[in-house]
Scaffold this motif. Structure first.
Motif, short mmCIF file in Angstrom:
data_model
loop_
_atom_site.label_atom_id
_atom_site.label_comp_id
_atom_site.label_asym_id
_atom_site.label_seq_id
_atom_site.Cartn_x
_atom_site.Cartn_y
_atom_site.Cartn_z
N CYS A 81 39.63 -36.99 57.94
CA CYS A 81 38.48 -36.12 57.65
C CYS A 81 37.19 -36.79 58.09
CB CYS A 81 38.40 -35.81 56.16
SG CYS A 81 39.66 -34.71 55.51
N ALA A 82 37.13 -38.11 57.89
CA ALA A 82 35.92 -38.86 58.26
C ALA A 82 35.59 -38.67 59.73
CB ALA A 82 36.12 -40.34 57.95
N ARG A 83 36.62 -38.61 60.56
CA ARG A 83 36.39 -38.44 62.00
C ARG A 83 35.82 -37.05 62.29
NH1 ARG A 83 41.31 -39.68 66.05
NH2 ARG A 83 41.23 -41.59 64.80
N TYR A 84 36.38 -36.02 61.66
CA TYR A 84 35.88 -34.66 61.86
C TYR A 84 34.43 -34.55 61.41
CZ TYR A 84 40.63 -32.76 62.62
OH TYR A 84 41.88 -32.45 63.12
N TRP A 181 33.86 -52.93 52.52
CA TRP A 181 34.51 -54.07 53.15
C TRP A 181 33.91 -54.34 54.54
CZ3 TRP A 181 37.05 -52.98 57.73
CH2 TRP A 181 37.37 -51.62 57.97
N THR A 182 34.15 -55.56 55.05
CA THR A 182 33.57 -55.99 56.31
C THR A 182 34.66 -56.38 57.31
OG1 THR A 182 33.50 -58.33 55.69
CG2 THR A 182 31.61 -56.95 55.03
N ALA A 183 34.24 -56.61 58.55
CA ALA A 183 35.18 -57.06 59.59
C ALA A 183 35.79 -58.40 59.20
CB ALA A 183 34.46 -57.16 60.93
N HIS A 184 35.02 -59.27 58.58
CA HIS A 184 35.55 -60.56 58.13
C HIS A 184 36.67 -60.35 57.12
CE1 HIS A 184 35.70 -64.74 56.84
NE2 HIS A 184 35.59 -64.32 55.59
N THR A 336 33.60 -47.41 66.11
CA THR A 336 33.37 -48.65 66.85
C THR A 336 34.32 -49.75 66.41
OG1 THR A 336 31.61 -49.23 65.28
CG2 THR A 336 30.94 -48.14 67.31
N GLU A 337 34.76 -49.71 65.15
CA GLU A 337 35.69 -50.70 64.65
C GLU A 337 37.14 -50.42 65.04
OE1 GLU A 337 33.62 -51.89 60.36
OE2 GLU A 337 34.82 -50.06 60.54
N ALA A 342 42.68 -51.62 65.23
CA ALA A 342 44.01 -51.04 65.49
C ALA A 342 44.80 -51.95 66.42
CB ALA A 342 43.86 -49.65 66.08
N ARG A 343 44.14 -52.54 67.41
CA ARG A 343 44.85 -53.43 68.33
C ARG A 343 45.44 -54.62 67.58
NH1 ARG A 343 40.83 -54.72 71.47
NH2 ARG A 343 41.18 -53.03 72.96
#
Length: 351
Positions: A81-84, A181-184, A336-337, A342-343
């Motif tokens: 939903c967030a994407r829509y 939460w963060t990328a770290h 952007t994340e 995902a990779r």
């Protein structure tokens, strides 16, 4: 252009087995049939959603090119939903048409990060991502995510393979506030899971087929959804579900009205109908997920049917105060994340 006033119908796309049906005739849907009779609105109910990404691929070309999807209401997991919402592909609902939603929606679900105030989405059903385990075979309790890494569970643990489904619960074991939460935080978690993979602690990563491993005994503990465990417990009371002491993720599959939907007002009326406590109670008694209408609990408790009344006391349908204090809705992974995260996750999972 909304044609609801002159065209009394709507098209509703949902997942299979996600609405009440008649015991004698699975083609009859009592709550939906009652809505049609009460309002005169004809509902074309289509069970066509089997996967969030697959359905996104199905309707995104129309939305991308500013064309109708030929659907007035869809049910999608909140992380999608967030994407829509970010893309502007859904319409804001008019709460003047939805007094039940305004009054009865669970406060825990009212303002996720991707849709503050729930202006564009309304939860259909909710669930908890936690831990399921076989208490009799394991011979002890599980209270935290870290309990999964004990030596007596080596090779007998599964985690969910989907990034969006898996990361929040695991991250909470590190004391992270999953609403921010963060990328770290994410990469720290990945380091930990890679370590558990290398040492052979994790048997495999799964989709919904984790239930087969748990039932067979090949797995003794796993990341799991609350709604699935209710069904498993009917046949095996030794299977337990735990909301870890450090917290668990509360998620929803939510109703949305796509951009350019032709019957917006009709769709809003249908959404609000399902937020009447007596209707929400009937639905909860059938689907057994976390009910987004807490007021439905008293309706179920007053049922003359003992099995139905017992559902009112099930914390996986109506979480008690202790469980509710441990639940949080994770912020979504931004566009952007997503590629980077995902990779890395898919490399760990083996996708």
């Amino acid at each position: 252009m909304d044609r609801s006033a002159s065209d009394h119908r709507l098209v509703w796309a949902n997942w299979p087995l996600y609405i009440d049906t008649d015991d004698d005739d699975p083609n009859k849907r009592p709550t939906l049939d009652a809505f049609e009779k009460r309002t005169g609105i004809s509902v074309d109910y289509v069970e066509e959603i089997n996967d969030n990404d697959e359905f996104f691929g199905k309707i995104s070309p129309a939305l991308m090119n500013h064309r109708p999807t030929d659907r007035d209401l869809i049910v999608i997991s909140d992380w999608m939903c967030a994407r829509y919402v970010r893309l502007g592909w859904v319409q804001r609902m008019d709460r003047a048409h939805q007094p039940n939603v305004a009054k009865y929606l669970d406060p825990l679900l009212r303002s996720p990060a991707f849709d503050p105030g729930r202006l564009s989405t309304v939860p259909w059903q909710s669930g908890i991502t936690g831990i399921a385990y076989n208490h009799r075979r394991l011979g002890r309790e599980i209270r935290t995510v870290k309990d999964l890494w004990a030596s007596d569970l080596k090779g007998r643990v599964t985690l969910l393979s989907g990034l969006d489904e898996a990361f929040a619960l695991l991250m909470q074991s590190n004391g992270v506030d999953i609403t921010r939460w963060t990328a770290h935080d994410f990469h720290t978690l990945c380091d930990q899971i890679e370590h558990q993979v290398r040492r052979g602690q994790i048997r495999r990563f799964t989709g919904n087929d984790y239930t087969k491993d748990l039932v067979s005994g090949d797995v003794l503990a796993c990341q799991a959804y609350s709604g699935d465990v209710i069904q498993l417990q009917a046949d095996n009371p030794d299977i337990r579900f735990v909301v870890p002491e450090e917290g668990a993720e509360l998620w929803s599959d939510s109703l949305m009205i796509p951009d350019l939907a032709a019957h917006k007002t009709n769709a809003e009326r249908l959404v609000d109908y399902y937020y009447a406590p007596e209707v929400a109670a009937k639905l909860a008694a059938w689907v057994n997920y976390v009910c987004p209408v807490p007021a439905a609990q008293d309706i179920l408790a007053s049922s003359r049917d003992k099995d139905t009344a017992a559902l009112a006391e099930n914390p996986l349908i109506f979480p008690d105060s202790t469980m509710r204090s441990r639940l949080a809705i994770a912020r979504d992974i931004t566009s952007t994340e997503r590629v980077e995260f995902a990779r890395r996750w898919n490399r760990i999972v083996g996708l």
